[in-house]
Design an enzyme around this catalytic site. Structure first.
Site, PDB file in Angstrom:
ATOM      1  N   ALA A  63      44.087  40.914  41.983  1.00 41.91           N
ATOM      2  CA  ALA A  63      45.201  41.011  41.045  1.00 41.91           C
ATOM      3  C   ALA A  63      45.111  42.375  40.361  1.00 41.91           C
ATOM      4  O   ALA A  63      44.051  42.997  40.343  1.00 41.91           O
ATOM      5  CB  ALA A  63      45.091  39.900  40.013  1.00 41.91           C
ATOM      6  N   GLY A 107      42.126  38.039  44.113  1.00 40.81           N
ATOM      7  CA  GLY A 107      43.405  37.605  44.656  1.00 40.81           C
ATOM      8  C   GLY A 107      43.593  38.050  46.099  1.00 40.81           C
ATOM      9  O   GLY A 107      44.354  37.443  46.857  1.00 40.81           O
ATOM     10  N   GLU A 110      41.990  35.435  48.070  1.00 41.91           N
ATOM     11  CA  GLU A 110      42.823  34.226  47.944  1.00 41.91           C
ATOM     12  C   GLU A 110      44.045  34.332  48.859  1.00 41.91           C
ATOM     13  O   GLU A 110      44.440  33.358  49.514  1.00 41.91           O
ATOM     14  CB  GLU A 110      43.232  34.035  46.478  1.00 41.91           C
ATOM     15  CG  GLU A 110      42.041  33.648  45.615  1.00 41.91           C
ATOM     16  CD  GLU A 110      42.345  33.644  44.122  1.00 41.91           C
ATOM     17  OE1 GLU A 110      42.887  34.646  43.620  1.00 41.91           O
ATOM     18  OE2 GLU A 110      42.029  32.644  43.460  1.00 41.91           O
ATOM     19  N   GLU A 130      35.741  37.692  40.251  1.00 48.21           N
ATOM     20  CA  GLU A 130      36.412  37.480  38.957  1.00 48.21           C
ATOM     21  C   GLU A 130      35.445  37.264  37.799  1.00 48.21           C
ATOM     22  O   GLU A 130      35.694  37.712  36.686  1.00 48.21           O
ATOM     23  CB  GLU A 130      37.376  36.281  39.050  1.00 48.21           C
ATOM     24  CG  GLU A 130      38.655  36.561  39.827  1.00 48.21           C
ATOM     25  CD  GLU A 130      38.527  36.296  41.332  1.00 48.21           C
ATOM     26  OE1 GLU A 130      37.390  36.238  41.839  1.00 48.21           O
ATOM     27  OE2 GLU A 130      39.572  36.151  41.980  1.00 48.21           O
TER      28      GLU A 130
HETATM   29  C1  3H9 Z   1      41.855  38.645  40.427  1.00 46.97           C
HETATM   30  O1  3H9 Z   1      42.104  39.019  41.534  1.00 46.97           O
HETATM   31  C2  3H9 Z   1      42.300  37.326  39.868  1.00 46.97           C
HETATM   32  C3  3H9 Z   1      42.819  36.447  40.960  1.00 46.97           C
HETATM   33  O2  3H9 Z   1      42.053  35.278  41.058  1.00 46.97           O
HETATM   34  C4  3H9 Z   1      44.295  36.147  40.816  1.00 46.97           C
HETATM   35  C5  3H9 Z   1      44.725  35.373  39.648  1.00 46.97           C
HETATM   36  C6  3H9 Z   1      46.202  34.998  39.613  1.00 46.97           C
HETATM   37  N1  3H9 Z   1      43.522  46.321  39.419  1.00 46.97           N
HETATM   38  O3  3H9 Z   1      36.549  51.359  41.504  1.00 46.97           O
HETATM   39  P1  3H9 Z   1      37.273  52.562  41.933  1.00 46.97           P
HETATM   40  C7  3H9 Z   1      41.559  51.020  40.056  1.00 46.97           C
HETATM   41  S1  3H9 Z   1      40.951  39.610  39.357  1.00 46.97           S
HETATM   42  C8  3H9 Z   1      43.893  47.486  38.877  1.00 46.97           C
HETATM   43  O4  3H9 Z   1      37.010  53.833  41.218  1.00 46.97           O
HETATM   44  P2  3H9 Z   1      36.000  52.398  44.524  1.00 46.97           P
HETATM   45  C9  3H9 Z   1      40.392  51.578  39.266  1.00 46.97           C
HETATM   46  O5  3H9 Z   1      40.542  51.343  37.890  1.00 46.97           O
HETATM   47  C10 3H9 Z   1      40.603  41.067  40.289  1.00 46.97           C
HETATM   48  N2  3H9 Z   1      43.268  48.653  39.131  1.00 46.97           N
HETATM   49  O6  3H9 Z   1      37.160  52.817  43.509  1.00 46.97           O
HETATM   50  C11 3H9 Z   1      40.449  53.046  39.632  1.00 46.97           C
HETATM   51  O7  3H9 Z   1      41.465  53.641  38.851  1.00 46.97           O
HETATM   52  P3  3H9 Z   1      41.301  55.145  38.308  1.00 46.97           P
HETATM   53  C12 3H9 Z   1      39.504  40.854  41.250  1.00 46.97           C
HETATM   54  C13 3H9 Z   1      42.224  48.629  39.946  1.00 46.97           C
HETATM   55  O8  3H9 Z   1      36.464  52.836  45.840  1.00 46.97           O
HETATM   56  C14 3H9 Z   1      40.944  53.023  41.085  1.00 46.97           C
HETATM   57  O9  3H9 Z   1      41.564  51.747  41.268  1.00 46.97           O
HETATM   58  N3  3H9 Z   1      39.182  42.091  41.895  1.00 46.97           N
HETATM   59  C15 3H9 Z   1      41.766  47.441  40.540  1.00 46.97           C
HETATM   60  O10 3H9 Z   1      34.675  52.841  44.004  1.00 46.97           O
HETATM   61  C16 3H9 Z   1      39.839  53.171  42.105  1.00 46.97           C
HETATM   62  O11 3H9 Z   1      38.829  52.200  41.811  1.00 46.97           O
HETATM   63  C17 3H9 Z   1      38.220  42.901  41.434  1.00 46.97           C
HETATM   64  O12 3H9 Z   1      37.560  42.600  40.448  1.00 46.97           O
HETATM   65  C18 3H9 Z   1      42.471  46.255  40.259  1.00 46.97           C
HETATM   66  N4  3H9 Z   1      42.121  45.062  40.796  1.00 46.97           N
HETATM   67  O13 3H9 Z   1      35.952  50.804  44.485  1.00 46.97           O
HETATM   68  C19 3H9 Z   1      38.001  44.176  42.189  1.00 46.97           C
HETATM   69  N5  3H9 Z   1      40.685  47.719  41.301  1.00 46.97           N
HETATM   70  O14 3H9 Z   1      41.169  55.998  39.533  1.00 46.97           O
HETATM   71  C20 3H9 Z   1      37.890  45.335  41.248  1.00 46.97           C
HETATM   72  C21 3H9 Z   1      40.489  49.038  41.192  1.00 46.97           C
HETATM   73  O15 3H9 Z   1      42.532  55.370  37.502  1.00 46.97           O
HETATM   74  N6  3H9 Z   1      37.776  46.604  41.927  1.00 46.97           N
HETATM   75  N7  3H9 Z   1      41.405  49.602  40.376  1.00 46.97           N
HETATM   76  O16 3H9 Z   1      40.048  55.137  37.471  1.00 46.97           O
HETATM   77  C22 3H9 Z   1      36.639  47.023  42.536  1.00 46.97           C
HETATM   78  O17 3H9 Z   1      35.656  46.311  42.626  1.00 46.97           O
HETATM   79  C23 3H9 Z   1      36.626  48.427  43.066  1.00 46.97           C
HETATM   80  O18 3H9 Z   1      37.649  49.133  42.438  1.00 46.97           O
HETATM   81  C24 3H9 Z   1      36.815  48.533  44.602  1.00 46.97           C
HETATM   82  C25 3H9 Z   1      37.021  50.045  44.968  1.00 46.97           C
HETATM   83  C26 3H9 Z   1      35.578  48.014  45.297  1.00 46.97           C
HETATM   84  C27 3H9 Z   1      38.027  47.775  45.046  1.00 46.97           C
END
Ligand code: 3H9
Length: 708
Positions: A63, A107, A110, A130
């Site tokens: 999400a 998500g 999911e 999450e």
């Molecule tokens: C969820 O899904 C709830 C569900 O159950 C649904 C409910 C209805 N959203 O980390 P990086 C941005 S909860 C918005 O530097 P990497 C991040 O801020 C979600 N923005 O890159 C950054 O922005 P900026 C569950 C996001 O390659 C840029 O993207 N998912 C999101 O080192 C690059 O990110 C997670 O918890 C997001 N979801 O790592 C996953 N994700 O450049 C969270 C990233 O402006 N994300 N951004 O600073 C991660 O673990 C890592 O970002 C990922 C990439 C491994 C994907």
């Protein structure tokens, strides 16, 4: 059709591509785009199957986390749109194959589980992270995952939040096939293969849900584990409850339980704090006056001066990142001791299953011990980690200045000394920087990067980037005494000893802070680090103490008795041969006696006062640091405390915690302490100002490069 999802046809297979860079988060428009694509798939009789894939470097990372804040602040309605979409996908008459590369997180997983089949690139990862944001999967992840992966794996993934590699996902049935080579081509070929087969619905697959007898021990173990490893965090236990509901209730009813728990978590202070931490960890990498494009210096080789605890740990950090490193000591016995301790550390990591023997053997080959500066002239970076004394450090930097090649980064691991003065021993202060690792350096994530007056921007940019490569969170700080972390830690520890001198027991102080969520109580930390360290520093700086200002004395008196902490078998606690802490009534008696001699009245002290005294001491000093510009933003201080000082992540860091309590309340309490305890509690002017204006520390931005 939404711009965020494209549909093309590959012969009789439709390909839906999500294009929402950088991570294809499910921002508004993405679910709608997928829904439209599914409609078209259903309508178009020529199409027999579909593949859903992510454009760019990843499938869907979850999400859009930025949207959560809008929901909890009431700025947008919490849409129910995503869950019905998953049912719509699952109910589609034609098979939809989810093609996963990069990460299918939250998500994203999911979404993938609602598809009829999943294929993955061999380097892909899936996960329900999450809990790390203080929430639980909110779109039936806790209900579909146990149906695919079995209860034990699902509960582990949902409660701990760690990613799973593609090969493991295949083993557990989360994905159906791994694709080598071109993922899209492989997924389309797979779609043709299964096009004529019945479309399996994950939500109807109940064969892996187990029986109550089989599941009871799984849930009991998961809860015990969560209480220990994620102490104080509500989301982990909620995730376990939700997966348990999947095993006890029909799918729809289980989803309702998940929804209730998800909402409780989403609206909690814990989730707000953890989301602040998620964005904070990324924010600290951004330095206002050092743009992303700043050229960096390649660091392919390094050297460490000093093979003590810190130097040895730092050498391991470089070796673990694959960077060959020279490790220099002054004499053979010290070098041998340093190497033996590195080997012991690695052997422990193998024993605990963190590294394989092969990995360790390769790392050890990268660490080259030496007694001379031979080879230093060609390395890209040197980290000095010798004994903490200015004269010695200056001598080392003078040597490095003569020997190292132009442009090499000369870093000091000092935790207290003035980086500018160290740099003055060289003719190239632009190449000198502080890199303050935390002990044990190979474990702790924090790296304070100390900007000197003359430190070059490319040197700072390099160290910030390098910190990521080394598996650290680099935070840029200014050059003040103790930098950010230790400067704040000083009043925190001071208050813990004051409280003892006023009548609190060692155990009462430590347990209050432990229950607050700190990894360890302050006095136990002192025993671990060695009480003599602070004692020596205090003796060195005694001439700077202002007369008439209260000084904590109990710690120094313990040192005078030879009680330095764990290393001497006694400090605030006694220690057995396994270094287990045992309360020592003698310490209480001694402190009472010393307090009586000093005329300090004894009183009952509440848990609440203990926590306020220590945590608000951090906040007050943090506010000063912020105002003086030694930290760029409040969040930088938070990230330092979470990664270097065991502050509980679900409270967001000391500055975020103060904002959560409300600055007016914090300020009023500090004023109370000021009245009771005098000058040391003078409220920071910034705190006063923001409290009066009804603002937050997190909103404060000096709008200038704070540490330049
Ligand atoms: C969820 O899904 C709830 C569900 O159950 C649904 C409910 C209805 N959203 O980390 P990086 C941005 S909860 C918005 O530097 P990497 C991040 O801020 C979600 N923005 O890159 C950054 O922005 P900026 C569950 C996001 O390659 C840029 O993207 N998912 C999101 O080192 C690059 O990110 C997670 O918890 C997001 N979801 O790592 C996953 N994700 O450049 C969270 C990233 O402006 N994300 N951004 O600073 C991660 O673990 C890592 O970002 C990922 C990439 C491994 C994907």
């Amino acid at each position: 059709m939404s711009d965020l999802v494209q549909l093309i046809k590959d012969n009789r297979v439709a390909v839906f591509t999500i294009n929402n860079p950088p991570v294809n988060a499910l921002s508004p428009g993405v679910p709608e785009g997928i829904a439209e694509a599914v409609e078209q798939l259903d309508k178009d009789e020529a199409i027999i199957a579909a593949v859903l894939i992510g454009g760019g470097k990843t499938f869907v990372a979850g999400a859009d986390i930025k949207e959560f804040g809008k929901v909890t602040s009431g700025k947008v309605n919490r849409g129910e749109g995503f869950k019905p979409l998953l049912l719509r996908i699952e109910d589609c008459r034609k098979p939809i194959v989810m093609a996963i590369h990069g990460t299918a997180f939250g998500g994203g997983l999911e979404l993938a589980m609602a598809g009829h089949y999943r294929v993955a690139a061999s380097n892909a990862q899936v996960g329900q992270p999450e809990v790390k944001l203080g929430i639980i999967p909110g779109a039936a992840g806790t209900q579909r995952l146990p149906r695919l992966a079995g209860v034990a794996k699902a509960v582990e993934m949902c409660a701990e939040g760690n990613p799973v590699k593609a090969s493991e996902a295949l083993k557990y049935g989360i994905v159906d096939r791994l694709i080598e080579g071109d993922l899209l081509a492989g997924a389309v070929a797979f779609a043709r293969e299964i096009a004529a087969m019945p479309v399996p619905k994950t939500r109807e697959r109940n064969d892996r849900l187990g029986t109550a007898e089989q599941n009871a021990p799984i849930f009991a173990a998961a809860r015990a584990n969560a209480r220990k490893k994620q102490r104080g965090m509500m989301a982990a236990l909620a995730a376990i409850d939700a997966v348990e509901a999947a095993t006890q209730l029909p799918f729809d009813e289980g989803c309702k339980v998940e929804q209730r728990l998800f909402t409780d978590c989403l609206f909690s202070d814990q989730s707000k704090a953890l989301i602040h931490v998620f964005f904070g960890e990324r924010e600290v990498a951004k330095i206002p006056d050092i743009p992303k494009e700043t050229l960096t210096i390649p660091v392919n080789t390094a050297a460490v001066v000093g093979a003590g605890t810190m130097g040895g740990g730092i050498a391991m950090v470089f070796a673990n990142a694959g960077i060959p490193v020279l490790l220099k000591e002054a004499d053979q016995p010290a070098l041998d001791r340093g190497l033996a301790s590195i080997q012991k550390n690695y052997a422990n990591s193998v024993k605990r299953g963190r590294f394989t023997q092969q990995f360790v053997d390769e790392r050890l080959k990268l660490i080259q011990p030496t007694l001379s500066y031979d080879g230093f002239s060609s390395v890209d970076m040197v980290i000095e980690a010798v004994f903490e004394g200015m004269a010695l450090k200056k001598q080392v930097f003078g040597d490095l200045d003569r020997i190292c090649k132009p442009g090499a980064i000369l870093a000091s691991n000092t935790s207290t000394l003035n980086v500018d003065e160290i740099a003055s021993a060289t003719a190239r202060p632009q190449s000198v920087i502080g890199t303050h690792f935390f002990s044990p350096a190979n474990v702790m994530r924090l790296l304070e990067i100390v900007r000197g007056k003359a430190t070059g921007k490319e040197v700072i940019a390099t160290c910030m980037q390098l910190s990521k490569k080394l598996g650290k969170v680099g935070v840029l700080v200014g050059n003040c005494r103790g930098f950010v972390g230790n400067r704040m830690f000083h009043p925190y520890v001071r208050e813990s000893v004051f409280l003892l001198e006023e009548g609190a027991s060692v155990e009462a102080v430590d347990s209050a802070l432990y229950e607050f969520g700190m990894a360890m109580g302050p006095l136990a930390v002192g025993d671990l680090a060695g009480l003599d360290v602070g004692w020596r520093i205090r003796k060195e700086y005694r001439h700077l103490e202002q007369p008439g200002i209260r000084q904590a004395f109990a710690g120094d008196r313990l040192c005078e008795l030879g009680r330095y902490g764990q290393k001497t078998g006694a400090g605030w606690y006694k220690y057995d041969e396994n270094r287990r802490a045992i309360p020592d009534p003698e310490v209480g008696e001694l402190v009472r006696k010393w307090a009586a001699e000093a005329g300090i009245p004894q009183r009952q002290i509440s848990k609440e006062e203990i926590v306020d005294r220590l945590i608000y001491a951090l906040v007050n000093e943090g506010a000063r640091i912020l105002e003086e510009g030694f930290a760029l933003r409040a969040v930088d201080i938070d990230i330092i405390y979470l990664n270097g000082y065991g502050f509980p992540s679900y409270r967001g860091g000391p500055m975020w915690y103060a904002d959560t309590i409300g600055l007016k309340k914090v300020y009023d309490r500090i004023c109370e302490f000021h009245d009771q305890h005098g000058e040391l509690w003078e409220p920071a002017p910034l705190l006063k100002k923001l409290a009066e204006e009804g603002r937050r520390l997190s909103d404060f931005n000096k709008e200038q490069s704070a540490t330049a």
